[in-house]
Design a protein around this motif. Sequence first.
Motif, PDB file in Angstrom:
ATOM      1  N   ASN A 107       0.803  -1.222   0.000  1.00 26.72           N
ATOM      2  CA  ASN A 107       0.000   0.000   0.000  1.00 26.72           C
ATOM      3  C   ASN A 107       0.843   1.283   0.000  1.00 26.72           C
ATOM      4  O   ASN A 107       0.521   2.240   0.682  1.00 26.72           O
ATOM      5  N   ASN A 108       1.937   1.262  -0.740  1.00 28.26           N
ATOM      6  CA  ASN A 108       2.771   2.451  -0.901  1.00 28.26           C
ATOM      7  C   ASN A 108       3.136   2.523  -2.380  1.00 28.26           C
ATOM      8  O   ASN A 108       3.909   1.687  -2.866  1.00 28.26           O
ATOM      9  N   SER A 109       2.573   3.504  -3.075  1.00 28.53           N
ATOM     10  CA  SER A 109       2.731   3.551  -4.531  1.00 28.53           C
ATOM     11  C   SER A 109       4.182   3.788  -4.968  1.00 28.53           C
ATOM     12  O   SER A 109       4.613   3.212  -5.964  1.00 28.53           O
ATOM     13  N   THR A 111       6.993   2.849  -3.397  1.00 32.70           N
ATOM     14  CA  THR A 111       7.736   1.608  -3.188  1.00 32.70           C
ATOM     15  C   THR A 111       7.265   0.524  -4.148  1.00 32.70           C
ATOM     16  O   THR A 111       8.086  -0.212  -4.710  1.00 32.70           O
ATOM     17  N   PHE A 161       3.656   8.003  -7.049  1.00 32.03           N
ATOM     18  CA  PHE A 161       3.308   8.505  -5.721  1.00 32.03           C
ATOM     19  C   PHE A 161       2.404   9.731  -5.812  1.00 32.03           C
ATOM     20  O   PHE A 161       1.359   9.796  -5.169  1.00 32.03           O
ATOM     21  N   ARG A 165      -1.531   9.857  -4.924  1.00 33.98           N
ATOM     22  CA  ARG A 165      -1.899  10.720  -3.796  1.00 33.98           C
ATOM     23  C   ARG A 165      -3.016  11.677  -4.220  1.00 33.98           C
ATOM     24  O   ARG A 165      -3.977  11.894  -3.491  1.00 33.98           O
TER      25      ARG A 165
END
Length: 174
Positions: A107-109, A111, A161, A165
Amino acid sequence: MNTNTILLNQTRIKSIIFDLIALSVITLTPALSHLFSIPFYLLEPMRIMLLISLFHTSKKNAFILSFVLPFFSLIISSHPSFPKAVLISTELMLNVYLFFLLLQKINNSFTAMFLSIVLSKFYYYAIKFLLVSLGLMTGEIVSTPIYLQVLVAVALSFYAFFVMRKEKNKGLSI
């Protein structure tokens, strides 16, 4: 016409326009590189167009582009060779697949994008090494400087990211 049909048609038109732009970029990259004496192809225009497509069209369209772009380039400019076009196509498809898989897991775009690019590159270089070793492909194993590959991966990861976001702030999801 109902709202779903209109939205579907808008999505298709957006995908078609983006695909035409992507194909144009891939077609013009060799000419622009020659014209300006700058090797733009080292900046991985196929990956850039593919991953921009991923965020601005659809997942399905990104998979289609990952398959089509290397073969389109082969047909238009006779580069890359057929075995390399197959390899690039599978690498790009893996990149898209891994991005979505990793995004679900971590859940970290940023990474997820960075790791999907790095892992797909490991795949690419492992298979390329095998093909060169078997004499099915010629050339250097690593022909694009590693620092440029890292730079492109970081830039695309930041792009992922910021786009995701922005989408989260709108309440949308990719």
